[in-house]
Design an enzyme around this catalytic site. Sequence first.
Site, PDB file in Angstrom:
ATOM      1  N   HIS A 262      36.059  40.098  39.160  1.00 17.61           N
ATOM      2  CA  HIS A 262      36.620  39.754  40.515  1.00 17.61           C
ATOM      3  C   HIS A 262      36.419  40.986  41.712  1.00 17.61           C
ATOM      4  O   HIS A 262      36.192  40.971  42.443  1.00 17.61           O
ATOM      5  CB  HIS A 262      38.399  39.662  40.044  1.00 17.61           C
ATOM      6  CG  HIS A 262      39.139  39.719  41.278  1.00 17.61           C
ATOM      7  ND1 HIS A 262      39.442  38.394  42.006  1.00 17.61           N
ATOM      8  CD2 HIS A 262      39.681  40.701  42.330  1.00 17.61           C
ATOM      9  CE1 HIS A 262      40.127  38.476  43.007  1.00 17.61           C
ATOM     10  NE2 HIS A 262      40.511  39.986  43.332  1.00 17.61           N
ATOM     11  N   GLU A 263      36.681  42.438  40.945  1.00 13.81           N
ATOM     12  CA  GLU A 263      36.598  43.440  41.580  1.00 13.81           C
ATOM     13  C   GLU A 263      34.974  43.637  41.976  1.00 13.81           C
ATOM     14  O   GLU A 263      34.594  44.423  42.947  1.00 13.81           O
ATOM     15  CB  GLU A 263      37.247  44.759  40.900  1.00 13.81           C
ATOM     16  CG  GLU A 263      38.781  44.597  40.718  1.00 13.81           C
ATOM     17  CD  GLU A 263      39.677  44.340  41.823  1.00 13.81           C
ATOM     18  OE1 GLU A 263      38.922  44.670  42.785  1.00 13.81           O
ATOM     19  OE2 GLU A 263      40.654  43.776  41.535  1.00 13.81           O
ATOM     20  N   HIS A 266      34.412  42.179  45.216  1.00 14.54           N
ATOM     21  CA  HIS A 266      34.741  43.001  46.385  1.00 14.54           C
ATOM     22  C   HIS A 266      33.863  44.434  46.467  1.00 14.54           C
ATOM     23  O   HIS A 266      33.108  44.530  47.871  1.00 14.54           O
ATOM     24  CB  HIS A 266      36.216  43.948  46.041  1.00 14.54           C
ATOM     25  CG  HIS A 266      37.209  43.056  46.275  1.00 14.54           C
ATOM     26  ND1 HIS A 266      37.654  42.542  47.523  1.00 14.54           N
ATOM     27  CD2 HIS A 266      38.302  42.548  45.379  1.00 14.54           C
ATOM     28  CE1 HIS A 266      38.840  41.654  47.117  1.00 14.54           C
ATOM     29  NE2 HIS A 266      39.090  41.956  46.064  1.00 14.54           N
ATOM     30  N   GLU A 292      38.859  39.218  50.024  1.00 19.78           N
ATOM     31  CA  GLU A 292      39.302  38.334  49.031  1.00 19.78           C
ATOM     32  C   GLU A 292      38.310  37.283  48.693  1.00 19.78           C
ATOM     33  O   GLU A 292      38.192  36.768  47.426  1.00 19.78           O
ATOM     34  CB  GLU A 292      40.672  37.875  49.535  1.00 19.78           C
ATOM     35  CG  GLU A 292      41.387  37.608  48.140  1.00 19.78           C
ATOM     36  CD  GLU A 292      41.715  38.525  47.074  1.00 19.78           C
ATOM     37  OE1 GLU A 292      41.700  39.666  47.410  1.00 19.78           O
ATOM     38  OE2 GLU A 292      42.097  38.076  45.988  1.00 19.78           O
TER      39      GLU A 292
END
Lengths: 501, 501
Positions: A262-263, A266, A292
């Site tokens: 997930h990160e 980003h 997001e």
Amino acid sequence: MNKAYLSLERHFARLSSLNDALGILGWDKEVIMPSGAAERRAENLAMLEGLRHEILTAPIMADLLAEADAGDDVWRTANLEQMRRQHTQATALPGELVEASAQATARCEMAWRTAREESDFKSLEPHLAEVLRLTRETAVATGEAMGLTMYDALLDSFDPGTRQTDIDPIFTSLAADLPGLIGTVLEKQASLPAVTAPTGPFPIAEQEALGRRLMQRMGFDTTRGRLDVSAHPFCGGATHDVRLTTRYVEADFIPAMMGVLHETGHALYEMGLPAEWASQPVGQSGGMTVHESQSLLMEMQFCRSLTFANWLAPQVHSSFGVVEGTAGWDATSLHRHLTHVEPGFIRVDADEVTYPAHILVRYELEKALISGDLALADLPAAFNDRLHALLGLRVPDDRRGCLQDIHWPAGLFGYFPCYALGAMTAAQLRNAACTANPAILPAIGQGDFAPLLAWLRQNVHGRARSASLPQIMQDATGKPLDATAYLTHIRRRYLERAPDA
Amino acid sequence: MNKAYLSLERHFARLSSLNDALGILGWDKEVIMPSGAAERRAENLAMLEGLRHEILTAPIMADLLAEADAGDDVWRTANLEQMRRQHTQATALPGELVEASAQATARCEMAWRTAREESDFKSLEPHLAEVLRLTRETAVATGEAMGLTMYDALLDSFDPGTRQTDIDPIFTSLAADLPGLIGTVLEKQASLPAVTAPTGPFPIAEQEALGRRLMQRMGFDTTRGRLDVSAHPFCGGATHDVRLTTRYVEADFIPAMMGVLHETGHALYEMGLPAEWASQPVGQSGGMTVHESQSLLMEMQFCRSLTFANWLAPQVHSSFGVVEGTAGWDATSLHRHLTHVEPGFIRVDADEVTYPAHILVRYELEKALISGDLALADLPAAFNDRLHALLGLRVPDDRRGCLQDIHWPAGLFGYFPCYALGAMTAAQLRNAACTANPAILPAIGQGDFAPLLAWLRQNVHGRARSASLPQIMQDATGKPLDATAYLTHIRRRYLERAPDA
């Protein structure tokens, strides 16, 4: 362009360096800083914020902005527009209001920690009332300066250009479809054969090594970023220095691994912003929704797919020394673990199917709090009612209800929508990417993210703030954002169990 | 005190926060930062330095300093004096000179890395000539503003209040005694029975754990600081956040351990500065000599003593699983390793007996370069001549001669003396401390640094910049700094082999 514009570029380059300093000091605070330095660090950060505000609101800025001409260049024109936006936002608020808000949110955050632990909304109420009062004042002042309604002014500060009139129809259709869809998904899930869960312990060193391998496969440049540990995973840092964190538990490797994926989404966005505009407002990321969307595109859309699970399973086996054929460890089982749906009280623990319900609750309530239609004293009951309507769960205490999130005590009204909008944006971008280049999904099935990243660089990352998110979505997907792609994705993955979903 | 003074305290508190930000970003650069962020970080640091300079030289500062009255309070009076000093130093230099110096030293440092590697002084010479030219300009401008000679202006920037007329007699007596003393020490050492060296490998995790235990014994507050790894050990960080580093090799545990003990001496000084003055100039450390005295007091004076070795040996045994009685591991052998003397070419590798010779060489030569008595082209030969005169060694190449240190290429003229002055200050402070409280040395023999730290807190750390170093030395030791205590210390430890030395 003229001299005034070039002078503005120099002023904003200094602001960009200040932002970088704040980024590294903020990261350090969460990851590295010894506990006894907390008070002093808060002072240091406030001082740097104050300097940023001073530079941005100095009289010379207004003069230069009045004189500036960016010429015909699209990027310079967009850059000047972003400069004006930042200046308007900064000058809209009187210094006393900024300071009062900073103090009120600091006090409210502290009160919230105790209130949540003790499930005691009453003790939080006066503090939250003060934060809400100041947030409404902020919304009025910013709204007046920018020609926006109160709630739009708040939304815009996290998501430039996003308006309540854009969100309302999308969230309305979602609220209509979601409860039924969740029910059908749960029925389908119950009809599937049970899967064994892999049992640990999973040594943290192996989890970390696996995370690092996956980050690199995804295209993370290790010479321009780091992976560390913090209490709450996040992606921060500075220009050319993108730092993400995760957290490990020995009993289960999935949360840390999915946190990294997930990160990394980003981080790849930050790493893909155009280097030549790095120190200018137009070169920054386009807001919380698009950010997001990039993390959810990686984590939810691609890395929880069966296609990816087929490649991931052997990686996981070799990380933890699992013998091929061990029950619960095959790709199908792994995919079942990665796509398990279970309605719950806590937003941050929610799966992608039930997650939007948590946002719908908060969105409705924060609009009503800002407009004054909902009294603060009625918040807990209203929260519990809405959660029951959407997820069928009875909230047993406010700790697991309206006290669970830090956002409102921290003054972050207008922030929640980006989580659900990000999920929908991710689904729509995935469809567009896979249509534009059919090689993307097969490559992901080989652990190769390069074709996907190339598409994202060109259609999203590389555009930074040179265009609005609605424009970027129109150009990249051929239509404005709506909930269709997200709902289709949920149906294909959770009801049809489509092999590419 | 008056309103102008109080206003100055607020301005300097902001500068102190900027200094903290620079401290953490500087630490991060050496310890944490990914390599690809180097260029951007340099820009960010330069921008923050520029902001600091702007705040310090803003017109309002001169007005406030002219009006300010600190009243009768000793600390406020000293604080105002330090403010004036910083302001004078900052305004003395035209912006173009500061910028030209920054660029010239950056280029010269780069050229130096190659020149040192290739032992090629000629390639460095034009760059170093430019740095020297700008340093002399800086020395003239600062000297005029502060009423100092050129060399004193440089000295003063590292060591407030230190003058060439103070140093010359001390270094002259040292230069007269040192060569003979070194010869006698080497003879004595040759007459002692040989000792076996402990053999490794020494696992880095165990070395680190040992370092942490020792830091804590010495009084390092782990809630207000950190221990990490960097290419060159240093002590940095920020207010209430003191960060030291060391580096490890598996083949020998002594360098990393002594690095920790040395840097902990620096850290304890920072941690002992008065908290109530933390954000003001008067609350800062008193310059490089007193800082170096605190690291050398710990490392050289106490931690290389036989008294401490008696306590240290069993700690080392348990760290590395050594069986009691193993050859080379007893306290006497450990003490012999910690006090081994061997003249060499490289300053940073030198023992405490030969170290001052390296400083004497550099002190004489840099004075002559600044005054113009020595032409840059003649530097290598002059360096080699002086090193031969003092240490009896023939420098084989400039890499091991005048190219070994970064100081001059970095524009740090006037810095070297503090290393030798620090060693002498440490020796004189040790005598005063042990005389004032005879329990200090026996406590060190039990691994208990509390009595020593209490004396240092009261007589050195807690005074910060409220008095000059000469005043602090007078008050703490009853006389001005001279070489006597240092020379006596060397004789007692290396010739008499006194059990408490």
